[in-house]
Design an enzyme around this catalytic site. Sequence first.
Site, PDB file in Angstrom:
ATOM      1  N   CYS A  58     -18.059 -12.943 -20.056  1.00 32.24           N
ATOM      2  CA  CYS A  58     -19.367 -13.218 -20.660  1.00 32.24           C
ATOM      3  C   CYS A  58     -19.374 -14.011 -22.005  1.00 32.24           C
ATOM      4  O   CYS A  58     -20.214 -14.894 -21.912  1.00 32.24           O
ATOM      5  CB  CYS A  58     -19.823 -11.714 -21.160  1.00 32.24           C
ATOM      6  SG  CYS A  58     -21.662 -11.508 -21.490  1.00 32.24           S
ATOM      7  N   CYS A  65     -27.149 -10.072 -16.564  1.00 34.05           N
ATOM      8  CA  CYS A  65     -26.417  -9.440 -18.030  1.00 34.05           C
ATOM      9  C   CYS A  65     -27.412 -10.126 -18.980  1.00 34.05           C
ATOM     10  O   CYS A  65     -27.951 -10.991 -18.994  1.00 34.05           O
ATOM     11  CB  CYS A  65     -25.057 -10.429 -18.162  1.00 34.05           C
ATOM     12  SG  CYS A  65     -24.436 -10.216 -19.844  1.00 34.05           S
ATOM     13  N   CYS A  97     -25.287 -13.052 -21.407  1.00 25.36           N
ATOM     14  CA  CYS A  97     -25.176 -14.195 -20.793  1.00 25.36           C
ATOM     15  C   CYS A  97     -25.972 -14.641 -19.604  1.00 25.36           C
ATOM     16  O   CYS A  97     -25.998 -15.581 -18.951  1.00 25.36           O
ATOM     17  CB  CYS A  97     -23.715 -14.472 -20.333  1.00 25.36           C
ATOM     18  SG  CYS A  97     -23.209 -13.450 -18.948  1.00 25.36           S
ATOM     19  N   GLY A 106       0.880  -1.159   0.140  1.00 26.00           N
ATOM     20  CA  GLY A 106       0.037  -0.025   0.121  1.00 26.00           C
ATOM     21  C   GLY A 106       0.732   1.351  -0.113  1.00 26.00           C
ATOM     22  O   GLY A 106       0.280   2.546  -0.207  1.00 26.00           O
ATOM     23  N   CYS A 152     -22.122  -7.880 -19.076  1.00 22.87           N
ATOM     24  CA  CYS A 152     -20.958  -7.970 -18.349  1.00 22.87           C
ATOM     25  C   CYS A 152     -20.122  -6.871 -18.897  1.00 22.87           C
ATOM     26  O   CYS A 152     -19.748  -6.651 -20.212  1.00 22.87           O
ATOM     27  CB  CYS A 152     -20.489  -9.207 -18.547  1.00 22.87           C
ATOM     28  SG  CYS A 152     -21.586 -10.621 -17.899  1.00 22.87           S
TER      29      CYS A 152
END
Lengths: 256, 227, 288
Positions: free
Chosen positions: C269, C238, C241, C29, C263
């Site tokens: 997808c 979606c 899909c 970080g 997606c």
Amino acid sequence: MTPLLSVQGISKRYGTHIGCTDVSFDLYPGEVMGIVGESGSGKSTLLNCMAGHLTPDGGQVIFDTRTDGPRDTLTMSEPERRMLGRTDWAFVHQHARDGLRMGVSAGGNVGERLMAVGERHYGDIRDKATDWLGRVEIDASRVDDRPTTFSGGMQQRLQIARNLVTGPRLVFMDEPTGGLDVSVQARLLDLLRGLVRDMGLSAIIVTHDLAVVRLLADRLMVMKSGRVVEAGLTDQVLDDPQHAYSQLLVSSVLQV
Amino acid sequence: MIDLRNVSKTFTLHNQGSAVIEVINDVSFAVAPGECVSLTGASGAGKSTLMRMIYGNYLTQAGEIRIGDVDLVQAAPREVIALRREVLGYVSQFLRVVPRVPTLDVVAEPLRAVGGTEQDAQARAKVLLTQLNIPQRLWSLSPTTFSGGEQQRVNIARGFAHPYPAMLLDEPTASLDAANREVVLSLIEDAKARGAAIIGIFHDEAARARVCDSEIDVSRFTPGVAA
Amino acid sequence: MTEYNFAYLDEQTKRMIRRAILKGLAIPGYQVPFASREMPMPYGWGTGGVQVSAAVLTPEDTFKVIDQGADDTTNAVSIRTFFERTAGVNTTTTTSDASVIQTRHRIPEEPLSAGQILVYQVPIPEPLRFLEPRESETRKMHSLEEYGLMHVKLYEDISHHGHIATSYAYPVKVEGRYVMDPSPIPKFDNPKLGDMAAVQLFGAGREQRIYALPPYTQVVSLDFDDHPFEASKAGHPCGMCGAIDSYLDELIIDDAGGRMFVCSDTDYCEARQAAGHMGKDNGGKDAA
């Protein structure tokens, strides 16, 4: 009784020019100390040295900390000193915009110190912020407004709320009423007096306005050319000044 | 309670050729609890100067001024502040307050300063303001807008709010009508009765005769006048 | 292939960047400064990510680039082509086949596995920037762990919108120490940052910063006790899909305001469609 703040031999030079030199005094809990003098007398330099904004060339600034008793804040580690600045100390700038985040709402400004010391409950933070807006006489409906929409007096009161929300014990103020209308000044002075009394605050107020120190300060230091030329009870220094410069200063202003 | 020994004061005017003016020379006297002493002498004799010295408002160059067990001449500022808060009251001729504070709070403030609750302090303030005939409709207003006589009475109410063991009164009955003068004199008598040591300046001879136990002629100690 | 050193950058530069990456991995970080190079593409087009990718790629790697989840946008195509030409590595659009994935604004839907490296393109690495413009001050705030200001931003969100409206670049705290900007990924992806098996590297070219999350790092999204973090997404399946667990893009499909949700991860997808899952805009059997 232990002084809350003990300043010993503070000196600060800017090259060959003297900012302030050999300033010493004790401040006890609940006391308000005024520092007066003309522009360039070193009063702001002294304030900034005490508050940790400037590093003095010599001397000690000993603060009676809650956990470890008296400690020299100049030799403290920076994290410790910054922690003091968020908790037990507060600094009220002359220009509110120096002490506020102008892009953050009033509530966010007041809440920042709470979040900085770890508060993580939005509702509690907001309640405290709203409470403090009330205490400095800002309507609760303004809590989500940015300080850019506030008048000068309101900004200054918001700055005070932002500083006092964590219950500090020592407040440094640099010309807190400077640049405000006379009527607004009176309101601010009254507010500060009430807060000082009710919270048992100690304060150091730098100003060139003798009327302000008469109403706010218990004690007074007069500075000239970086030196303290006279110190004592505020009304005694103003009504019976002993030093030539103090006499000149007092006689130079309109009746206060 | 109030004990002055060999007290002297000079003013040095640095900006006027460093002129040194002797104003008070070698004053000694004492005021016991329950006693009231009047300072007398012609105008300019130094009555107000001496009173301001006893309050610590003017710096005393020599001698001792004991209030209870504190010597004002030697005391640190914070000791003087504590003394004024708890022990030594002062009713001056002028009211000096933050402009917009309501009269009720002005009068209650000395009690708040010694730790009284807002409720108790305001209750006492209401009693005093009523006694001194300040109309209730004025209580929420700042006294800075009042007439001279009203300001004087607000100042007296403020001075008598806390039962100080020692009190200094500078012309407390000046510019008051008969009814209010009577109220002030009875307040002074009450203070004496509870044991306050009082030093006052009264031009009002009848008032002086009624409340004062002895007189000090200040002009005896003022070199300029005596010479 | 003789025109360029492998993966465009010279070896000294790669060493310098690898050192920054290793330091970043050692201090999860923490923003490590590095001497960002001029790249043959403008700032804002992923110069930071490209330099990090160049430093970690080996000839054996298989490389994938996604932009907002898609393999077929200009940005993704040009960076993929760049490394095909300068490193000669194999490229793929299949998430599980890639060993290094450079991404802008998304984490793939398919969980990544040990051995994979995810490289993020970062525009502004400093999460405190918009509240405290002074870099000297933000560095001090990081070093002293003074992060109250980060919550001021979330406070402002709630006070103005009634909830935390920050929906991307949502700040996180890494291993209880550094507050980090996860780059502008949707906050829907935030939970995937923590405890990930793959290595995550973040490169900011213009700002000259690299930071990193080693595998299985603790990453916590900042929030309030009474306004807890929520990984939100559009409440639709979606359209292509039928997936109900993926992050969706909203497409406007005609002038009458018609729209569909698909997606954003094109590979995910397409793989689902190939396995026979169809959404309501694509045959419709699998509408839920």
